[in-house]
Design an enzyme around this catalytic site. Structure first.
Site, mmCIF file in Angstrom:
data_model
loop_
_atom_site.group_PDB
_atom_site.id
_atom_site.type_symbol
_atom_site.label_atom_id
_atom_site.label_comp_id
_atom_site.label_asym_id
_atom_site.label_seq_id
_atom_site.Cartn_x
_atom_site.Cartn_y
_atom_site.Cartn_z
ATOM 1 N N LYS A 49 35.888 27.753 49.096
ATOM 2 C CA LYS A 49 35.748 28.632 48.037
ATOM 3 C C LYS A 49 37.127 29.036 47.199
ATOM 4 O O LYS A 49 37.203 28.996 45.982
ATOM 5 C CB LYS A 49 35.208 29.985 48.325
ATOM 6 N N ASN A 50 38.162 29.277 48.186
ATOM 7 C CA ASN A 50 39.526 29.599 47.385
ATOM 8 C C ASN A 50 40.187 28.495 46.805
ATOM 9 O O ASN A 50 41.198 28.815 46.084
ATOM 10 C CB ASN A 50 40.538 30.511 48.367
ATOM 11 N N CYS B 110 35.511 42.070 45.378
ATOM 12 C CA CYS B 110 35.466 42.920 46.601
ATOM 13 C C CYS B 110 36.255 44.223 46.510
ATOM 14 O O CYS B 110 37.462 44.207 46.052
ATOM 15 C CB CYS B 110 35.669 42.223 47.886
ATOM 16 N N ARG C 243 44.413 44.833 43.625
ATOM 17 C CA ARG C 243 44.829 43.529 43.613
ATOM 18 C C ARG C 243 45.345 43.556 42.040
ATOM 19 O O ARG C 243 44.649 42.797 41.371
ATOM 20 C CB ARG C 243 43.712 42.583 44.011
ATOM 21 N N ASP D 287 41.923 37.057 55.562
ATOM 22 C CA ASP D 287 40.584 36.570 55.067
ATOM 23 C C ASP D 287 39.832 36.338 56.510
ATOM 24 O O ASP D 287 38.550 36.093 56.648
ATOM 25 C CB ASP D 287 40.454 35.541 54.484
ATOM 26 N N ARG E 151 28.528 35.157 48.219
ATOM 27 C CA ARG E 151 29.791 34.755 47.466
ATOM 28 C C ARG E 151 30.816 33.669 48.025
ATOM 29 O O ARG E 151 31.065 33.144 47.284
ATOM 30 C CB ARG E 151 30.386 36.321 47.221
#
Length: 418
Positions: A22-23, A118, A123, A306, A398
């Site tokens: 995903k990242n 999230c 951030r 993560d 997600r």
């Protein structure tokens, strides 16, 4: 709202195919804004965040060819006519900020909503803005939107105040079309950043120092289309290895590699997981109770934030005590309260959690609070006795491609409740 119902106590045995990261996929999809040519991408994970970023890209006029069941996406930026990312879409996902650099670099302007995502802590996007201003952009923030414009970005030396993954990615994409040389210092070194850089080189970008904290980019007039396979998701792979460490069993992960998460592999081995691997597979075998491990999250190549919650889930049933210190996000212990509902013995002091391993967890209703917390509750529930129902699993969707399907295939008793 969907829930997961998990009956614990089942060993895991079999094979799991790991999805694309995903990242890595999110910034790579945004790179489609940089060219009028075809960007042909494979190994794109089937995730809610991917669907969201494709909606944002589509509304700019970027052509998107993608089936919800397909891991192949074809993008074409020849007809982009809307240089905006609206709040309605951006509010659910912080990575939406990644359209700012490409739009500004190629078209000279952009309007992007301040992002959401999230609730794991602050951030800020100030490093993105400072970097783009150093490249010559004029930026204002009004009504919750970032307005950016420039005639032509010009190369500069940029040293970010902190290591920021999305900041590095945004500035890297912008610099590929800037005039002259850009030097990005204190750049993030995550494998997902490297994957984006490798794609940009395929598109005609000139980048030196890939994989290091100093990237040197020589701007080019235009980028062209390319083909690229998204890197395997190291976070998903480690999540499944944590699961088998907690439950016991023998699983083999396909479409993965070990060289991008050495620290986590070492910690899993310390917990007692027997690990063997090849170029694109990892096998994890576990018998007996896991041993506790302590760690401190930090930027790559250190222990990833993560993966913190997933390892904490295993520590809750380990044969001893452990300590986990979170240095990246100030609000990333929200899973602790839910794990304690399952019978875990976790106490927190500031950014440190102290875990005393218990003999067993007991199933109970719990609520997911963010993406990785969701995964940690799944692991804890599979290790617990009895049945656990996890609410608000839209967080899980997600970032994990059909997790319950993959886990069911290797022996977990897990079903989605509509």
């Amino acid at each position: 709202m969907d829930q997961l119902q998990i009956t614990g106590g089942k060993r895991l045995n079999g094979e799991v195919t790991v999805s694309g990261a995903k990242n890595a996929a999110l910034p790579i999809l945004c790179a489609g804004l940089l060219t009028a040519g075809d960007l042909v991408l494979s190994n794109v994970p089937r995730l809610q965040d991917v669907r969201t970023i494709l909606k944002i890209l589509s509304q700019t006029g970027l052509s998107v060819q993608h089936s919800p069941e397909d891991e192949r996406v074809v993008l074409n930026g020849a007809a982009i006519d809307t240089l905006e990312a609206p709040y309605e879409l951006v509010k659910t996902m912080r990575a939406s900020i990644l359209v700012l650099g490409p739009l500004l670099a190629r078209f000279g302007q952009a309007k992007v909503s301040l992002p959401g995502g999230c609730a794991i802590g602050s951030r800020p996007v100030d490093q993105h803005i400072k970097g783009l201003q150093a490249l010559g952009a004029e930026i204002t923030i009004e009504g919750g939107y970032i307005y950016a414009k420039c005639k032509k970005l010009k190369g500069a030396r940029i040293h970010t105040d902190m290591i920021t993954v999305t900041g590095t990615e945004n500035l890297l994409m912008a610099a590929t079309l800037a005039e002259g040389e850009t030097v990005l210092e204190n750049a993030a070194r995550e494998p997902e950043v490297t994957d984006l850089a490798n794609l940009l080189v395929k598109m005609g970008a000139r980048i030196e120092g890939i994989g290091t904290d100093r990237l040197v980019i020589q701007g080019v007039e235009a980028l062209h289309g390319a083909e690229h396979a998204v890197i395997s998701d190291r976070i998903e792979a480690v999540t499944f290895l944590c699961a088998v460490t907690a439950t016991g069993g023998d699983i083999t992960l396909r479409n993965t590699r070990t060289d991008i998460f050495d620290v986590a592999i070492d910690k899993l081995a310390d917990m007692g997981l027997a690990i063997t691997y090849g170029p694109d597979w990892i096998r994890g075998q576990m018998d007996g109770r896991p041993k506790p491990v302590s760690f401190r999250t930090t930027e790559y190549p250190g222990f990833p934030t993560d993966m913190q919650a997933q390892f904490m889930a295993v520590n809750t049933i380990a044969s001893g005590t452990s300590r986990v210190t979170e240095t990246i996000f100030e609000n990333r212990f929200m899973h602790v309260q839910e794990m304690n509902r399952l019978g875990a013995a976790i106490q927190t002091e500031g950014n440190t959690a102290f875990i005393r391993g218990v003999d067993r967890l007991i199933g109970a209703p719990v609520m997911a609070t963010d993406l990785r917390a969701s995964a940690s509750l799944v692991i804890a529930a599979m290790a617990a006795q009895g049945t656990t129902v996890i609410d608000r699993i839209y967080h899980l969707d997600r970032g994990y491609d059909r997790m319950e399907v993959k886990l069911s295939a290797v022996g977990a008793d897990i079903v989605r409740l509509k």
